[in-house]
Design an enzyme around this catalytic site. Structure first.
Site, PDB file in Angstrom:
ATOM      1  N   CYS A 141       0.865  -1.172   0.000  1.00 40.68           N
ATOM      2  CA  CYS A 141       0.000   0.000   0.000  1.00 40.68           C
ATOM      3  C   CYS A 141       0.905   1.226   0.000  1.00 40.68           C
ATOM      4  O   CYS A 141       2.029   1.165  -0.489  1.00 40.68           O
ATOM      5  CB  CYS A 141      -0.940  -0.023   1.205  1.00 40.68           C
ATOM      6  SG  CYS A 141      -0.087  -0.098   2.796  1.00 40.68           S
ATOM      7  N   HIS A 152      25.802 -25.871  17.881  1.00 41.80           N
ATOM      8  CA  HIS A 152      26.141 -26.595  16.653  1.00 41.80           C
ATOM      9  C   HIS A 152      24.987 -27.542  16.318  1.00 41.80           C
ATOM     10  O   HIS A 152      24.752 -28.531  17.010  1.00 41.80           O
ATOM     11  CB  HIS A 152      27.439 -27.384  16.845  1.00 41.80           C
ATOM     12  CG  HIS A 152      28.029 -27.900  15.568  1.00 41.80           C
ATOM     13  ND1 HIS A 152      27.504 -28.976  14.879  1.00 41.80           N
ATOM     14  CD2 HIS A 152      29.108 -27.482  14.857  1.00 41.80           C
ATOM     15  CE1 HIS A 152      28.234 -29.211  13.810  1.00 41.80           C
ATOM     16  NE2 HIS A 152      29.212 -28.305  13.768  1.00 41.80           N
TER      17      HIS A 152
END
Length: 625
Positions: free
Chosen positions: A26, A547
């Site tokens: 918009c 990890h």
């Protein structure tokens, strides 16, 4: 400003192009519909250069950019072409309520034509000043001038032929033929048809009585007609043979839809529009002051949820039918109050970045675009938003008391003040007075009331550093889990580097959820390009290595999505990395995730938790200085 990079960063933190179902924009926002909203990281996107704020509502993920939104959209559409935008995954698609669906449809229909209506409104306002000036100063009626007639036609055309423009935008929303929609709308505006529908004689079609009504400047009839047309067109597309479709589908659609529109859907739309107008005018008649205060106070609150779109047709329909509207006059008080509160923030805050944002947002709001003020300053700080609502309500009430109205539909700001000049001296002064009280009142009130200021980033970093340096040697520190899963001892990890604790002590988790979150306020000190590992420096001094999986570096980033970048500061609970557990396991990899304090030597003790299952709020490691 690098708009291409902004678009890339936004898309990355939305979960990639495959997560984008629909893309639109918009005046100030990129609007996304996502297949999986959990992949989007609001915190990181809100920190991207050029992004003012992020809002979720109406089934959309909205990124507030401001007046540069079209430039970012142009770059975004290159990254998410139409095939990607139309991508749908029914399993992941979010269900919307009927209310949200209706508001989304209204937004899609009216937003594209609002700039044209606003531009026409400005022309009409300029003409009004021209008429007032020459009438009062010289007693000349400029309405007889050919130049005035031509310019007046320019300002009126968008309203007279409004059904055609709405037919075009509605066809895009309802995914049907734009040309056929415009033909039906043009028929409703055809001079001979209009004369027939406004004449004295009764009208019938093939012996059936037709409800007489003027359709030029109407709003609702064509929207209903195009919605029905979308189903009628699909019906004929399905049953007419391929070789005949190009001729017979449009022929059948037009022959069915025009009679249906003038006999059924058109009258329904006219009556519905009359009911909406009657309801609004009844409220206004009951108390212009309360009506003005309600709109002036809550208009920008409705903007936050996108619900103001439901009121826009009232203003458009009022102008189209009567040549005047007061809805946007009251909304003007709301806009000026947002500008004033943002200005109050500018004078009050000591945060350099917030000063820049609030001043820019205040100026933008004065020209009718309030989203930067709302999301960049006022709503963000809460109290300025309350001040804006209070002063906007007072300003709107004053406008209602004075009978302010405009002769066109135009965005509310200093440039559109001429639109309200033709109402007469008292209504116009009430409009100016309401705007002034809303603006200056909210600025002063915001400054007096104050707010919890945002500290400069460099000050936050100094505080964080001081916190680490001043920790008592006897103070116990705790680390919560960055993900949900089952804990196993680090020594049980099937990787010697981790199990031997050569890089630090910690725990390992077998994850049950593929989202890594920040266990505390921290800085992202390292992020591997393959996204399988991330390093964090927590404010308590711990350096954490997370990890994801064993040997997952070999996946080269496949099945991983990052929500952050190296160097980012993030809050506790912020999403860091998404990983697809099932796909990683299917690829043959162990998803055991070590969580290691890589600076173990800086602590007197690092004690892993002995629990079996933890959520992302449970403690997994205790530290002692």
């Amino acid at each position: 400003m690098d708009y291409a990079k902004i678009a890339q960063d936004i898309l990355k933190n939305l979960g990639g192009k495959d997560n984008v179902k629909e893309l639109s924009h918009c005046m100030t926002r990129l609007r996304f519909k996502l297949n999986n909203s959990s992949k989007a990281n609001k915190d990181i996107i809100s920190k991207i250069e050029g992004v003012i704020s992020v809002v979720e509502g109406m089934g959309q993920f909205q990124v507030v950019i401001g007046n540069k939104v079209t430039k970012v959209y142009d770059e975004m559409i290159k990254l998410v072409p139409e095939s990607g935008v139309s991508n749908s995954d029914s399993a992941a698609a979010e269900k919307q309520s009927i209310g949200n669906t209706l508001l989304s449809a209204l937004s899609g229909i009216f937003v594209p034509i609002v700039p044209a209506i606003a531009g026409s409104g400005m022309v009409k306002g300029i003409l009004a000043i021209w008429v007032l000036y020459y009438t009062n100063m010289y007693g000349i009626d400029v309405k007889q001038y050919q130049s005035y007639i031509i310019l007046n036609a320019l300002s009126d055309a968008v309203f007279y032929f409004l059904p055609i423009f709405l037919g075009f935008s509605a066809a895009k929303v309802f995914k049907t033929s734009q040309v056929l929609s415009m033909i039906i709308a043009a028929t409703l505006c055809y001079p001979a048809f209009t004369a027939l529908m406004t004449g004295k004689e009764a009208v019938d079609f093939l012996g059936l009585p037709v409800t007489k009504a003027p359709y030029t400047s109407s709003v609702i009839p064509i929207i209903i007609a195009v919605w029905v047309l979308s189903y009628v067109e699909r019906f004929f597309e399905k049953y007419i043979p391929e070789v005949l479709k190009i001729i017979m589908v449009p022929t059948c659609v037009l022959l069915v839809m025009l009679p249906a529109t003038i006999l059924l859907f058109g009258p329904i739309g006219i009556y519905l529009g009359n009911v909406i107008n009657f309801t609004y005018k009844s409220i206004y008649t009951f108390s212009p002051i309360l009506c003005g205060a309600f709109i002036g106070g809550l208009w920008c609150v409705l903007v936050i949820f996108g619900a103001h779109k439901a009121l826009v047709p009232i203003g458009i329909n009022d102008v189209a039918q009567t040549g005047r509207q007061n809805l946007l006059a009251f909304a003007g008080a709301a806009n000026f109050s947002q500008a004033g509160s943002a200005l109050g923030v500018f004078f009050k805050t000591k945060n350099k970045q917030l000063k820049t944002i609030s001043m820019s947002a205040s100026i933008t709001a004065l020209f009718g675009v309030t989203e930067p003020a709302i999301y960049g300053a006022n709503l963000r700080l809460k109290k300025p938003m309350v001040c804006a609502v209070i002063c906007g309500a007072i300003g709107g009430g004053i406008m209602g008391l004075g009978g302010a109205y405009g002769n066109a539909f135009a965005n509310q700001g200093i440039l559109t003040i001429p639109v309200y000049a033709s109402a007469g001296m008292i209504p116009f002064l009430s409009y100016l007075g309401g705007c002034a009280i809303a603006f200056f009142g909210s600025a002063i009130l915001t400054y007096i009331v104050g707010f919890e200021d945002i500290e400069n980033k460099d000050e936050e970093e100094v505080k964080s550093s001081n916190l680490i340096q001043n920790l008592s040697s006897s103070e116990d520190l705790e680390i919560t889990s960055p993900l949900k899963g089952n804990i196993i001892p680090l020594t049980d990890v099937n990787d010697n580097v981790f199990s031997s604790k050569v890089i630090g002590n910690g725990v390992a988790l077998i994850p049950t959820d593929g989202i890594i979150k920040a266990p505390a306020d921290c800085k992202v000190v390292s992020l591997f390009p393959t996204l399988h590992a991330i390093g964090l420096r927590l404010n308590n001094g711990a350096e954490l290595l997370i990890h994801i999986g064993i040997n997952t570096v070999e996946l080269k980033g496949k099945h991983f999505e990052s929500y952050v970048q190296q160097g980012d500061y993030v809050k506790k609970g912020s999403k860091l990395i998404y990983f697809d557990i099932d796909k990683i396991k299917a690829a043959g990899y162990d998803i055991t995730t070590p969580v290691i304090v890589s600076n173990t030597g800086d602590f007197a003790d690092v004690s892993p938790c002995e629990s079996k299952y933890v959520s992302d709020e449970d403690i997994i490691i205790s530290l002692a200085k």
